[in-house]
Design an enzyme around this catalytic site. Structure first.
Site, mmCIF file in Angstrom:
data_model
loop_
_atom_site.group_PDB
_atom_site.id
_atom_site.type_symbol
_atom_site.label_atom_id
_atom_site.label_comp_id
_atom_site.label_asym_id
_atom_site.label_seq_id
_atom_site.Cartn_x
_atom_site.Cartn_y
_atom_site.Cartn_z
ATOM 1 N N GLY A 62 3.185 -4.653 8.830
ATOM 2 C CA GLY A 62 3.062 -3.221 9.112
ATOM 3 C C GLY A 62 1.827 -2.555 8.580
ATOM 4 O O GLY A 62 1.885 -1.411 8.140
ATOM 5 N N ASP A 80 5.985 4.795 -1.646
ATOM 6 C CA ASP A 80 7.419 5.047 -1.788
ATOM 7 C C ASP A 80 8.047 3.916 -2.615
ATOM 8 O O ASP A 80 7.352 3.015 -3.064
ATOM 9 C CB ASP A 80 8.078 5.142 -0.390
ATOM 10 C CG ASP A 80 7.890 3.870 0.424
ATOM 11 O OD1 ASP A 80 8.376 2.813 -0.015
ATOM 12 O OD2 ASP A 80 7.255 3.916 1.499
ATOM 13 N N HIS A 132 -1.700 1.450 -4.187
ATOM 14 C CA HIS A 132 -2.121 2.840 -3.938
ATOM 15 C C HIS A 132 -1.413 3.841 -4.840
ATOM 16 O O HIS A 132 -1.462 5.042 -4.585
ATOM 17 C CB HIS A 132 -1.871 3.211 -2.473
ATOM 18 C CG HIS A 132 -2.930 2.709 -1.552
ATOM 19 N ND1 HIS A 132 -2.898 2.899 -0.198
ATOM 20 C CD2 HIS A 132 -4.069 2.011 -1.814
ATOM 21 C CE1 HIS A 132 -3.975 2.331 0.343
ATOM 22 N NE2 HIS A 132 -4.689 1.789 -0.615
ATOM 23 N N GLN A 191 0.840 -1.205 0.000
ATOM 24 C CA GLN A 191 0.000 0.000 0.000
ATOM 25 C C GLN A 191 0.870 1.247 0.000
ATOM 26 O O GLN A 191 0.364 2.354 -0.088
ATOM 27 C CB GLN A 191 -0.876 0.013 1.252
ATOM 28 C CG GLN A 191 -1.749 -1.202 1.412
ATOM 29 C CD GLN A 191 -2.322 -1.308 2.818
ATOM 30 O OE1 GLN A 191 -3.266 -0.601 3.168
ATOM 31 N NE2 GLN A 191 -1.733 -2.157 3.620
ATOM 32 N N ASN A 213 3.611 -7.072 13.089
ATOM 33 C CA ASN A 213 3.141 -5.717 13.353
ATOM 34 C C ASN A 213 3.182 -5.500 14.867
ATOM 35 O O ASN A 213 2.643 -6.320 15.599
ATOM 36 C CB ASN A 213 1.688 -5.589 12.841
ATOM 37 C CG ASN A 213 1.289 -4.157 12.572
ATOM 38 O OD1 ASN A 213 2.093 -3.247 12.737
ATOM 39 N ND2 ASN A 213 0.051 -3.959 12.177
ATOM 40 N N CYS A 259 2.140 17.079 -19.259
ATOM 41 C CA CYS A 259 2.321 15.772 -19.897
ATOM 42 C C CYS A 259 3.334 15.880 -21.046
ATOM 43 O O CYS A 259 3.169 16.725 -21.929
ATOM 44 C CB CYS A 259 0.975 15.290 -20.434
ATOM 45 S SG CYS A 259 1.095 13.789 -21.424
HETATM 46 ZN ZN LIG Z 1 -1.174 13.609 -21.861
#
Ligand SMILES: [Zn+2]
Length: 256
Positions: free
Chosen positions: A196, A107, A122, A104, A222, A156
Site C-alpha cells: 500500500g 496511526d 514518519h 510510513q 498494491n 511538556c
Molecule cells: Zn520538555
C-alpha cells in the site's frame, strides 16, 4: 507491466521459503480501515495545505490550527480498526527468523493488530515532542480539551516546554537511528513485501535497492502501480486486506 501476471504457486513458495522478511507499508494499508490518505489525487493534502499543516514554519505561524488538525486525526485513528491486512502482517512476524515491519503510517493500527517487530519512520500521531528538552510523550490517555486554544496547547510534563506533534514534516529528516535499522534489515532480507505505498517518499527506492542487491524477492501488494513496482518480482494488484490473508492461508498449508 506484466508482473501482475504470475503463478500463484511461485508466489506462495517465495513466502514459504523466506527466512528474513522486510515489510514496508504505507497509507494504502490504513485506507482499507477507513483512514484517509494524504498524498493521493483526492488525498487530505488537497484539503489541508501541507505548508500550513506539515512544516515547522506552518506550526510556528499557527500552532493552534495545526494541533487541532492533529487532534481530529487522532480521533479518526481511535475510531478506525485494524483490517485483515494488518492482522496478517502481525501473524507473520513469528513465522520468520528475522522480521521487521517499517511503516510510513503514523496511526497505531499495526500495533493494535499485534505487530511488535516494527518501526514508524514518519513518527507517531499519538506522540508529542518537547521543543525545549526533546522529550517524547504518548498523548493517548491525555485529557486534552475538545478544541485547543493558545492557553491550552500541550505542555511538556518534564520541563513545561512547548510541544509539537511527533511527526516527520516536510523538509525534515527521518530519525537517523530508525532509518539505519530499517536499512540494515532491508539489506539482509530475502523477501521484501511492499504494502500500500507508491514508494515516492521515505527512502522506498533505497530499501528496494538494498533488498535487490541482497538477491531478495520483492512482492508488492498494491491495487495501483507505484514507483517501486519496477523492482517487484510479483505485483499483486489488490488491496492488502484481501490479498494477504489469502496468500498467508496458502503459505501455512505449504508442503516443503
Ligand atoms: Zn520538555
Amino acid at each position: 507491466m506484466s508482473n501482475s501476471i504470475f503463478l500463484q504457486k511461485d508466489l506462495i513458495e517465495v513466502f514459504a521459503k523466506a527466512k528474513n522478511v522486510f515489510v514496508f507499508t504505507g497509507a494504502g494499508a490504513s485506507k482499507e480501515s477507513g483512514l484517509p490518505t494524504f498524498r493521493e489525487i483526492d488525498g487530505e493534502w488537497k484539503r489541508f495545505d501541507p505548508m500550513t499543516f506539515a512544516t515547522m514554519e506552518g506550526f510556528v505561524h499557527d500552532p493552534v490550527l495545526v494541533w487541532n488538525m492533529y487532534r481530529s486525526r487522532q480521533k479518526q485513528i481511535a475510531q478506525a480498526q485494524p483490517n485483515p491486512g494488518h492482522i496478517t502482517l502481525a501473524c507473520m512476524e513469528s513465522f520468520y527468523s528475522d522480521f521487521l515491519l517499517v511503516t510510513q503510517n503514523v496511526d497505531d493500527l499495526h500495533e493494535r493488530a499485534g505487530s511488535e517487530k516494527m518501526v514508524k519512520i514518519h513518527g507517531d500521531a499519538w506522540q508529542m515532542r518537547c521543543l525545549e528538552c526533546s522529550g517524547i510523550f504518548d498523548v493517548r490517555d491525555q485529557d486534552f480539551p475538545e478544541e485547543f486554544v493558545m492557553e491550552t496547547l500541550p505542555k511538556c510534563p518534564n520541563c513545561g516546554g512547548f510541544c509539537r506533534p511527533n511527526i516527520v514534516w516536510f523538509g525534515e529528516y527521518l530519525c537517523a537511528e530508525t532509518l539505519c535499522l530499517a536499512t540494515h534489515h532491508a539489506s539482509i532480507c530475502d523477501l521484501m513485501i511492499i504494502v500500500g505505498t507508491s514508494g515516492e517518499v521515505s527512502n522506498g527506492y533505497g530499501f528496494a535497492e538494498f533488498a535487490c542487491d541482497n538477491g531478495a524477492k520483492i512482492v508488492e501488494i498494491n491495487p495501483t502501480e507505484g514507483l517501486l513496482t519496477e523492482y517487484a518480482d510479483f505485483w499483486v494488484a489488490e488491496p492488502a486486506g484481501e490479498a494477504l490473508p489469502r496468500i498467508w492461508g496458502e503459505v501455512l498449508s505449504y508442503e516443503f
